[in-house]
Design an enzyme around this catalytic site. Structure first.
Site, PDB file in Angstrom:
ATOM      1  N   HIS A 132      54.885  66.931   7.106  1.00  0.00           N
ATOM      2  CA  HIS A 132      55.985  67.062   8.066  1.00  0.00           C
ATOM      3  C   HIS A 132      55.640  66.646   9.491  1.00  0.00           C
ATOM      4  O   HIS A 132      56.548  66.602  10.329  1.00  0.00           O
ATOM      5  CB  HIS A 132      56.516  68.502   8.037  1.00  0.00           C
ATOM      6  CG  HIS A 132      57.281  68.775   6.773  1.00  0.00           C
ATOM      7  ND1 HIS A 132      56.648  69.020   5.579  1.00  0.00           N
ATOM      8  CD2 HIS A 132      58.601  68.801   6.518  1.00  0.00           C
ATOM      9  CE1 HIS A 132      57.558  69.196   4.637  1.00  0.00           C
ATOM     10  NE2 HIS A 132      58.747  69.073   5.175  1.00  0.00           N
ATOM     11  N   ASP A 165      63.727  58.568   6.354  1.00  0.00           N
ATOM     12  CA  ASP A 165      63.615  57.790   5.110  1.00  0.00           C
ATOM     13  C   ASP A 165      64.268  56.406   5.211  1.00  0.00           C
ATOM     14  O   ASP A 165      63.985  55.532   4.395  1.00  0.00           O
ATOM     15  CB  ASP A 165      64.251  58.552   3.943  1.00  0.00           C
ATOM     16  CG  ASP A 165      63.429  59.757   3.548  1.00  0.00           C
ATOM     17  OD1 ASP A 165      62.263  59.847   3.947  1.00  0.00           O
ATOM     18  OD2 ASP A 165      63.970  60.622   2.818  1.00  0.00           O
ATOM     19  N   ALA A 196      74.189  61.739  23.512  1.00  0.00           N
ATOM     20  CA  ALA A 196      75.124  60.613  23.664  1.00  0.00           C
ATOM     21  C   ALA A 196      76.537  61.014  23.246  1.00  0.00           C
ATOM     22  O   ALA A 196      77.516  60.640  23.894  1.00  0.00           O
ATOM     23  CB  ALA A 196      74.631  59.426  22.829  1.00  0.00           C
TER      24      ALA A 196
HETATM   25  O1  F6P Z   1      63.577  63.711   5.916  1.00  0.00           O
HETATM   26  C1  F6P Z   1      63.511  63.150   4.624  1.00  0.00           C
HETATM   27  C2  F6P Z   1      62.404  63.754   3.893  1.00  0.00           C
HETATM   28  O2  F6P Z   1      61.386  63.617   4.782  1.00  0.00           O
HETATM   29  C3  F6P Z   1      61.928  63.233   2.562  1.00  0.00           C
HETATM   30  O3  F6P Z   1      61.187  62.056   2.595  1.00  0.00           O
HETATM   31  C4  F6P Z   1      61.157  64.417   2.053  1.00  0.00           C
HETATM   32  O4  F6P Z   1      60.973  64.419   0.706  1.00  0.00           O
HETATM   33  C5  F6P Z   1      62.006  65.546   2.492  1.00  0.00           C
HETATM   34  O5  F6P Z   1      62.649  65.112   3.666  1.00  0.00           O
HETATM   35  C6  F6P Z   1      61.301  66.832   2.681  1.00  0.00           C
HETATM   36  O6  F6P Z   1      62.074  67.668   3.484  1.00  0.00           O
HETATM   37  P1  F6P Z   1      62.075  69.263   3.475  1.00  0.00           P
HETATM   38  O7  F6P Z   1      60.675  69.705   3.358  1.00  0.00           O
HETATM   39  O8  F6P Z   1      62.707  69.603   4.770  1.00  0.00           O
HETATM   40  O9  F6P Z   1      62.916  69.676   2.325  1.00  0.00           O
END
Ligand code: F6P
Length: 328
Positions: free
Chosen positions: A258, A133, A27
């Site tokens: 994830h 989040d 976008a």
């Molecule tokens: O994207 C946000 C988030 O999912 C949080 O809830 C989580 O703690 C964090 O990212 C973990 O991300 P990473 O493993 O990429 O550091």
């Protein structure tokens, strides 16, 4: 329309990726093409801004990414950007490449960096909220939250099948280091017996009471949703306490992790990403700076980056009350 003097805009994604980020990039690029503004795609978030990892994008560069998860620009959490030397190099790179304004797509950490950069350099910066989040003030929903929540509901529905077959109590841990949005919405939508949030004080004793009451009322299996940052403990810690307290309970833990950050964005996320991407470009061209675009009550709204990062977006406590009523 373009009285701002902006001829070239840089765009980057930073922090944890979120489904819909590609739709927002598309976008931004297409709105720029529409308004005759050039776009420099910046790779690897702020790390790429410092390193000069740029590539010119046009309307065709973003074909077929609307429905793809992840981010074609890649992402990072860059510590160097939080040093004045790192930011000075980033500013030099922007000047060298004639980038007149910057759009950052990300969450709280991304906007903290964006706000400092804007203050130090005077370069107009615009944030687009992308975070599963959903914890940014100034928008009803962040990009990726709807998709992630649907992913969790789908997973919990499947877990429920096996929980029911085996009369088990499952503790399902969902993302949200500091935020209980995913846990609360998915908990209601998947019919959790209890939802444990970072914003709430539920203890393992309270949880035990809920589980005992549900057993007495005839439930033979249950789902407890635990946000990863819950004050009462992680899913494993809570499950261990409950099992130690009542060895008759057959407990299992499932940490979704994830997988919540991936997958094709939902219709809702594609639409808000598209709307916010266009409004981000048009806001810059109208002279807005150091702000985040959001959608509040279905209207595009600009909030200062400072407010977006310092004021909290909290889950609706009435939804928690409703979840408790319905878990009877
Ligand atoms: O994207 C946000 C988030 O999912 C949080 O809830 C989580 O703690 C964090 O990212 C973990 O991300 P990473 O493993 O990429 O550091």
């Amino acid at each position: 329309m373009n009285s701002s003097g902006i001829k070239r805009i840089g765009v980057l994604t930073s922090g944890g990726d979120a489904p819909g980020m590609n739709a927002a990039i598309r976008a931004v690029v297409r709105a720029c093409a529409f308004h005759n503004v050039e776009v420099e795609g910046i790779f690897q978030g702020y790390a790429g801004l410092i390193a000069g990892d740029f590539k010119r994008l046009n309307e065709r560069s973003v074909a077929r990414i609307l429905g793809r998860g992840g981010t074609i620009l890649k992402s990072s959490r860059c510590k160097e950007f939080f040093t004045s030397e790192g930011r000075a190099t980033a500013i030099e790179q922007m000047k060298k490449h004639h980038i007149d304004a910057l759009i950052t797509i990300g969450g709280n950490g991304t906007f903290t960096g964006a706000h400092i950069l804007s203050q130090e350099s005077g370069i107009p910066v615009m944030g687009i909220p992308g975070s599963i989040d959903n914890d940014l003030y100034g928008t009803d929903h962040c990009i990726g939250f709807d998709t992630a929540t649907n992913t969790v509901v789908d997973a919990v529905d499947k877990i429920r099948d096996t929980a029911t077959s085996h009369n088990r109590i499952f503790f399902v841990e969902v993302m949200g280091r500091n935020s209980g949005f995913i846990a609360l919405k998915a908990g209601i939508a998947a019919g959790a017996i209890a939802i444990v949030l970072p914003e709430d004080e539920m203890t393992s004793e309270e949880l035990m009471q809920i589980l005992r009451a549900s057993e007495e009322s005839g439930k033979s299996s249950s789902i407890v949703i635990v946000a990863e940052g819950a004050k009462g403990g992680t899913a494993y810690e809570l499950a261990n306490k409950v099992a130690a307290e009542n060895p008759d309970y057959d407990t299992r833990v499932s940490v979704l992790g994830h997988l919540q950050r991936g997958g094709a964005p939902s219709c809702y996320d594609r639409v808000i990403s598209s709307r916010m991407g266009v409004a981000a470009v048009e806001g810059l061209l109208q002279g807005r700076k150091d702000v985040m675009i959001g959608i509040v009550n279905d209207r595009e709204t600009y909030t200062s980056l400072e407010e977006a990062i310092t004021r909290a977006n909290l889950p609706n406590r009435d939804e928690l009350r409703i979840a408790r009523i319905l878990a009877i």
